[in-house]
Design an enzyme around this catalytic site. Structure first.
Site, PDB file in Angstrom:
ATOM      1  N   LYS A   1      22.176  -0.523   7.228  1.00  0.00           N
ATOM      2  CA  LYS A   1      22.634  -1.905   7.447  1.00  0.00           C
ATOM      3  C   LYS A   1      22.617  -2.683   6.133  1.00  0.00           C
ATOM      4  CE  LYS A   1      21.098  -3.885  11.218  1.00  0.00           C
ATOM      5  NZ  LYS A   1      21.766  -4.559  12.311  1.00  0.00           N
TER       6      LYS A   1
ATOM      7  N   HIS B   1      26.578 -16.378  23.817  1.00  0.00           N
ATOM      8  CA  HIS B   1      26.054 -15.311  24.682  1.00  0.00           C
ATOM      9  C   HIS B   1      26.326 -15.677  26.147  1.00  0.00           C
ATOM     10  CE1 HIS B   1      23.435 -11.995  25.788  1.00  0.00           C
ATOM     11  NE2 HIS B   1      22.911 -12.797  26.704  1.00  0.00           N
TER      12      HIS B   1
ATOM     13  N   ARG C   1      26.480  -6.182  16.841  1.00  0.00           N
ATOM     14  CA  ARG C   1      25.424  -5.675  15.965  1.00  0.00           C
ATOM     15  C   ARG C   1      24.401  -6.763  15.704  1.00  0.00           C
ATOM     16  NH1 ARG C   1      26.343  -1.106  13.481  1.00  0.00           N
ATOM     17  NH2 ARG C   1      28.330  -0.269  14.132  1.00  0.00           N
ATOM     18  N   LEU C   2      23.166  -6.354  15.519  1.00  0.00           N
ATOM     19  CA  LEU C   2      22.136  -7.315  15.109  1.00  0.00           C
ATOM     20  C   LEU C   2      22.360  -7.650  13.641  1.00  0.00           C
ATOM     21  CD1 LEU C   2      18.592  -6.335  16.421  1.00  0.00           C
ATOM     22  CD2 LEU C   2      19.917  -8.384  16.934  1.00  0.00           C
TER      23      LEU C   2
ATOM     24  N   ASN D   1      37.372 -15.044  22.228  1.00  0.00           N
ATOM     25  CA  ASN D   1      36.715 -16.204  21.610  1.00  0.00           C
ATOM     26  C   ASN D   1      37.272 -16.475  20.217  1.00  0.00           C
ATOM     27  OD1 ASN D   1      34.362 -17.455  23.256  1.00  0.00           O
ATOM     28  ND2 ASN D   1      34.247 -15.255  23.641  1.00  0.00           N
TER      29      ASN D   1
END
Ligand code: GRF
Length: 194
Positions: A65, A109, A91-92, A14
């Site tokens: 994070k 997604h 990762r969030l 992508n």
């Protein structure tokens, strides 16, 4: 021209599609940075080839994070990044980046959300014996694939579909859909998509 950063963790097909669209003038933006959390990821090679700078970090080198996102944020600010494009970033996104880029982070997604969020959306669709699945581009919030949907495209799951064949179909759609949606968003035509 808006300066964007692409975040990716893996192969980067992508990322490639977006970089190609920029090069060909279909996407009027400048990819000013690739952010990658996997030092071995092939996407880094693609960035090198495309002469796009990258910032690589290893989350294990930071205590949390909050700490690695503070460093990422400093890199984004240094380069004047206005918009973040997640493309296979595993990762969030945490509150540091969400606050700094409120409404300016998007993700792609491989399912029609809200179906099959999270990891292995393709495997989930096959296991559920779904008749169709697809691709969704959405804004990112604190949840896992839960932010407002911008665009989606449906594909049928044919009988005898394998994981590989379905993944190929979905990726082809992603590579067309993501640059096109980004162009609309960055040009300020988001309402037409919603
Ligand atoms: C894509 O299927 C995307 O939908 C998901 O992760 C995958 C990344 O693939 N979020 P690639 O690294 O862009 O090839």
């Amino acid at each position: 021209m808006k300066k964007i950063a692409v975040f990716a963790s893996g192969n980067g097909s992508n990322f490639q599609a977006i970089a190609d669209a920029v090069r060909q003038g279909r996407l009027k933006a400048q990819i000013s940075l690739l952010v990658c959390d996997k030092p071995q990821a092939y996407v880094l090679e693609r960035a090198l080839q495309a002469e796009i700078p990258s910032f690589v970090f290893n989350a294990k080198d930071y205590s949390s994070k909050i700490h690695y996102e503070a460093e990422v944020l400093a890199q984004l600010r240094k380069r004047g990044i206005e918009f973040i494009v997640l493309a296979g970033y595993m990762r969030l996104v945490g509150e540091t980046l969400l606050k700094a880029y409120d409404g300016k982070i998007v993700n792609i997604h491989p399912s029609v959300l809200p179906n099959f969020p999270g990891k292995d959306a393709i495997g989930q669709a096959l296991a559920a014996k779904a008749e169709e699945t697809g691709v969704t581009v959405h804004f990112v919030d604190e949840g896992m694939d839960t932010g407002p949907i911008i665009a989606s495209e449906v594909v049928e799951i044919s009988s005898g579909e394998t994981r590989e064949s379905l993944q190929n179909k979905l990726q082809q759609i992603e590579h067309d859909l993501y640059p096109a949606v980004l162009q609309e968003l960055l040009a300020g035509n988001k309402e037409e998509l919603l």
